[in-house]
Design a protein around this motif. Structure first.
Motif, PDB file in Angstrom:
ATOM      1  N   GLU A   1      52.322  27.164  21.330  1.00  0.00           N
ATOM      2  CA  GLU A   1      52.826  28.508  20.993  1.00  0.00           C
ATOM      3  C   GLU A   1      53.183  28.479  19.307  1.00  0.00           C
ATOM      4  O   GLU A   1      52.795  29.385  18.760  1.00  0.00           O
ATOM      5  N   MET A   2      53.838  27.618  19.015  1.00  0.00           N
ATOM      6  CA  MET A   2      54.165  27.314  17.546  1.00  0.00           C
ATOM      7  C   MET A   2      53.011  27.269  16.578  1.00  0.00           C
ATOM      8  O   MET A   2      52.894  27.782  15.564  1.00  0.00           O
ATOM      9  N   ALA A   3      52.033  26.607  17.088  1.00  0.00           N
ATOM     10  CA  ALA A   3      50.730  26.227  16.439  1.00  0.00           C
ATOM     11  C   ALA A   3      50.109  27.602  16.136  1.00  0.00           C
ATOM     12  O   ALA A   3      49.505  27.834  14.912  1.00  0.00           O
ATOM     13  N   LYS A   4      49.962  28.527  17.147  1.00  0.00           N
ATOM     14  CA  LYS A   4      49.183  29.528  17.130  1.00  0.00           C
ATOM     15  C   LYS A   4      49.979  30.770  16.383  1.00  0.00           C
ATOM     16  O   LYS A   4      49.165  31.481  15.785  1.00  0.00           O
ATOM     17  N   LEU A   5      51.082  30.426  16.043  1.00  0.00           N
ATOM     18  CA  LEU A   5      51.915  31.536  15.088  1.00  0.00           C
ATOM     19  C   LEU A   5      51.376  31.361  13.619  1.00  0.00           C
ATOM     20  O   LEU A   5      51.571  32.205  12.771  1.00  0.00           O
ATOM     21  N   ALA A   6      50.993  29.928  13.535  1.00  0.00           N
ATOM     22  CA  ALA A   6      50.483  29.730  12.012  1.00  0.00           C
ATOM     23  C   ALA A   6      49.307  30.770  11.704  1.00  0.00           C
ATOM     24  O   ALA A   6      49.273  30.948  10.399  1.00  0.00           O
TER      25      ALA A   6
ATOM     26  N   GLN B   1      65.629  32.062  20.378  1.00  0.00           N
ATOM     27  CA  GLN B   1      65.825  32.728  19.085  1.00  0.00           C
ATOM     28  C   GLN B   1      65.120  31.659  17.980  1.00  0.00           C
ATOM     29  O   GLN B   1      64.185  32.588  17.146  1.00  0.00           O
ATOM     30  N   ASP B   2      64.757  30.602  18.190  1.00  0.00           N
ATOM     31  CA  ASP B   2      63.906  29.552  17.209  1.00  0.00           C
ATOM     32  C   ASP B   2      62.655  30.266  17.278  1.00  0.00           C
ATOM     33  O   ASP B   2      62.098  30.454  16.228  1.00  0.00           O
ATOM     34  N   MET B   3      62.097  30.615  18.429  1.00  0.00           N
ATOM     35  CA  MET B   3      60.824  31.186  18.391  1.00  0.00           C
ATOM     36  C   MET B   3      60.603  32.530  17.948  1.00  0.00           C
ATOM     37  O   MET B   3      59.629  32.766  17.238  1.00  0.00           O
ATOM     38  N   GLU B   4      61.566  33.154  17.931  1.00  0.00           N
ATOM     39  CA  GLU B   4      61.494  34.676  17.350  1.00  0.00           C
ATOM     40  C   GLU B   4      61.618  34.677  16.014  1.00  0.00           C
ATOM     41  O   GLU B   4      61.177  35.404  15.111  1.00  0.00           O
ATOM     42  N   ASP B   5      62.442  33.852  15.321  1.00  0.00           N
ATOM     43  CA  ASP B   5      62.722  33.571  13.774  1.00  0.00           C
ATOM     44  C   ASP B   5      61.313  32.945  13.257  1.00  0.00           C
ATOM     45  O   ASP B   5      60.788  33.546  12.286  1.00  0.00           O
ATOM     46  N   LEU B   6      60.761  32.224  14.174  1.00  0.00           N
ATOM     47  CA  LEU B   6      59.438  31.551  13.397  1.00  0.00           C
ATOM     48  C   LEU B   6      58.371  32.667  13.595  1.00  0.00           C
ATOM     49  O   LEU B   6      57.767  32.933  12.458  1.00  0.00           O
TER      50      LEU B   6
ATOM     51  N   GLU C   1      60.432  22.543   9.724  1.00  0.00           N
ATOM     52  CA  GLU C   1      61.389  22.174  10.278  1.00  0.00           C
ATOM     53  C   GLU C   1      61.565  22.044  11.833  1.00  0.00           C
ATOM     54  O   GLU C   1      62.123  21.111  12.564  1.00  0.00           O
ATOM     55  N   LEU C   2      61.026  23.250  12.386  1.00  0.00           N
ATOM     56  CA  LEU C   2      61.015  23.074  13.948  1.00  0.00           C
ATOM     57  C   LEU C   2      60.093  22.252  14.454  1.00  0.00           C
ATOM     58  O   LEU C   2      60.407  21.471  15.452  1.00  0.00           O
ATOM     59  N   MET C   3      58.976  21.932  14.005  1.00  0.00           N
ATOM     60  CA  MET C   3      58.050  21.084  14.457  1.00  0.00           C
ATOM     61  C   MET C   3      58.587  19.462  14.284  1.00  0.00           C
ATOM     62  O   MET C   3      58.056  18.782  15.216  1.00  0.00           O
ATOM     63  N   ILE C   4      59.093  19.387  13.216  1.00  0.00           N
ATOM     64  CA  ILE C   4      59.714  17.886  13.203  1.00  0.00           C
ATOM     65  C   ILE C   4      60.717  17.777  14.334  1.00  0.00           C
ATOM     66  O   ILE C   4      60.547  16.496  15.113  1.00  0.00           O
ATOM     67  N   ALA C   5      61.429  18.494  14.698  1.00  0.00           N
ATOM     68  CA  ALA C   5      62.565  18.229  15.743  1.00  0.00           C
ATOM     69  C   ALA C   5      61.750  17.983  17.073  1.00  0.00           C
ATOM     70  O   ALA C   5      61.835  17.348  17.842  1.00  0.00           O
TER      71      ALA C   5
ATOM     72  N   ALA D   1      58.805  35.717  13.228  1.00  0.00           N
ATOM     73  CA  ALA D   1      58.947  36.692  12.095  1.00  0.00           C
ATOM     74  C   ALA D   1      58.982  36.096  10.547  1.00  0.00           C
ATOM     75  O   ALA D   1      58.860  37.152   9.901  1.00  0.00           O
ATOM     76  N   ALA D   2      58.873  35.169  10.374  1.00  0.00           N
ATOM     77  CA  ALA D   2      58.613  34.568   9.166  1.00  0.00           C
ATOM     78  C   ALA D   2      57.235  34.759   8.718  1.00  0.00           C
ATOM     79  O   ALA D   2      56.281  34.538   9.403  1.00  0.00           O
ATOM     80  N   ARG D   3      57.162  34.781   7.222  1.00  0.00           N
ATOM     81  CA  ARG D   3      55.850  34.733   6.684  1.00  0.00           C
ATOM     82  C   ARG D   3      55.600  33.874   5.307  1.00  0.00           C
ATOM     83  O   ARG D   3      56.622  33.770   4.906  1.00  0.00           O
ATOM     84  N   GLY D   4      54.451  33.609   5.052  1.00  0.00           N
ATOM     85  CA  GLY D   4      54.388  32.745   3.935  1.00  0.00           C
ATOM     86  C   GLY D   4      55.034  31.514   3.653  1.00  0.00           C
ATOM     87  O   GLY D   4      55.225  30.622   4.582  1.00  0.00           O
ATOM     88  N   GLU D   5      55.775  31.164   2.486  1.00  0.00           N
ATOM     89  CA  GLU D   5      56.776  30.044   2.392  1.00  0.00           C
ATOM     90  C   GLU D   5      57.793  30.001   3.261  1.00  0.00           C
ATOM     91  O   GLU D   5      58.241  28.631   3.916  1.00  0.00           O
ATOM     92  N   ASP D   6      58.460  30.942   3.671  1.00  0.00           N
ATOM     93  CA  ASP D   6      59.334  31.085   4.775  1.00  0.00           C
ATOM     94  C   ASP D   6      58.906  30.618   6.051  1.00  0.00           C
ATOM     95  O   ASP D   6      59.782  29.774   6.766  1.00  0.00           O
ATOM     96  N   PHE D   7      57.609  30.883   6.374  1.00  0.00           N
ATOM     97  CA  PHE D   7      57.226  30.495   7.727  1.00  0.00           C
ATOM     98  C   PHE D   7      56.784  28.889   7.610  1.00  0.00           C
ATOM     99  O   PHE D   7      57.125  28.255   8.605  1.00  0.00           O
ATOM    100  N   ASP D   8      56.485  28.375   6.531  1.00  0.00           N
ATOM    101  CA  ASP D   8      55.811  27.088   6.352  1.00  0.00           C
ATOM    102  C   ASP D   8      57.047  26.192   6.458  1.00  0.00           C
ATOM    103  O   ASP D   8      57.165  25.196   7.234  1.00  0.00           O
ATOM    104  N   ARG D   9      58.150  26.796   5.724  1.00  0.00           N
ATOM    105  CA  ARG D   9      59.454  25.850   5.870  1.00  0.00           C
ATOM    106  C   ARG D   9      60.038  25.730   7.188  1.00  0.00           C
ATOM    107  O   ARG D   9      60.443  24.891   7.905  1.00  0.00           O
ATOM    108  N   THR D  10      60.045  26.976   8.083  1.00  0.00           N
ATOM    109  CA  THR D  10      60.639  27.120   9.075  1.00  0.00           C
ATOM    110  C   THR D  10      59.698  26.314  10.123  1.00  0.00           C
ATOM    111  O   THR D  10      60.264  25.566  11.046  1.00  0.00           O
ATOM    112  N   PHE D  11      58.581  26.592  10.258  1.00  0.00           N
ATOM    113  CA  PHE D  11      57.566  25.588  11.014  1.00  0.00           C
ATOM    114  C   PHE D  11      57.883  24.268  10.984  1.00  0.00           C
ATOM    115  O   PHE D  11      57.602  23.349  11.975  1.00  0.00           O
TER     116      PHE D  11
END
Length: 215
Positions: free
Chosen positions: A88-93, A146-151, A165-169, A153-163
């Motif tokens: 699900e996280m990967a598809k949001l990219a 909430q983490d998934m909702e934040d991801l 951080e979350l994918m590392i964890a 909602a993010a776009r561009g560099e904000d998405f890259d950073r959030t993605f």
């Protein structure tokens, strides 16, 4: 002239008898060859199952005792939803990520983890175990709603950073679960898959940290 004819007749008769005997012997030889084909040709190897597991029958016929244990079942039951969230996280990219490295890892996650989910579902079915582990089992690295909702909602560099951080964890949680399977599991294929999870996701954690460092 009569003597010649008699001799000729006898000769022809003898020749015919010899020919008939030869044909009979040839027929017997052919019968023996055919008999050999029946017992030593394609039929015997087929009934002997010379290639165990080639059609899956040998694996299903093998005794289940010792083939797997509770750790193997728990690994599959917990890793399936863990992988599903990673997908699900990967598809949001798609349409949100800007960084080429993030896009590459998102693609790698989809290509690796979707087939692994199918494999683990097949194991559970073969073991007669449910796909869900039920309640009371926590999975390390899982994102909150909430983490998934934040991801999302993010776009561009904000998405890259959030993605990243979350994918590392998320990956760190998967590695922890896989290490437990390698230590406590009994099923050789499950342990091999766990080893691959450790290898692949540890490498992706390293790449994601590099991405965070340059953003």
């Amino acid at each position: 002239m009569r003597t010649f004819r008699k001799r000729t007749t006898r000769t022809l008769g003898l020749t015919g008898a010899v020919a008939a005997a030869a044909l009979l012997l040839a027929a017997c030889g052919d019968d023996g060859a055919m008999s050999g084909m029946d017992h030593g040709g394609t039929t015997a190897p087929a009934t002997a199952t010379a290639t165990p597991g080639a059609d899956g029958s040998a694996a299903s016929a093998a005794p289940a005792s010792g083939a797997f244990n509770d750790a193997d079942v728990m690994f599959a039951q917990m890793m399936i939803p863990h992988h599903q969230q990673a997908l699900e996280m990967a598809k949001l990219a798609d349409g949100r990520a800007r960084d080429a490295g993030v896009k590459k890892i998102a693609t790698a996650v989809e290509q690796a983890q979707d087939p692994e989910i199918r494999t683990m579902r097949a194991w559970l079915k073969g073991w007669g175990a449910p796909e869900s582990a039920g309640t009371g089992h926590s999975m390390a690295g899982m994102m909150s709603g909430q983490d998934m909702e934040d991801l999302a909602a993010a776009r561009g560099e904000d998405f890259d950073r959030t993605f990243a951080e979350l994918m590392i964890a998320h990956h760190e949680g998967a590695v922890t679960m896989a290490e437990e399977e390698r230590k406590n599991g009994a099923h050789q294929e499950a342990k091999a898959l766990a080893a691959e999870v450790v290898r692949a996701q540890t490498a992706e954690i390293t790449e994601l940290r590099k991405i965070l460092a340059r953003l």
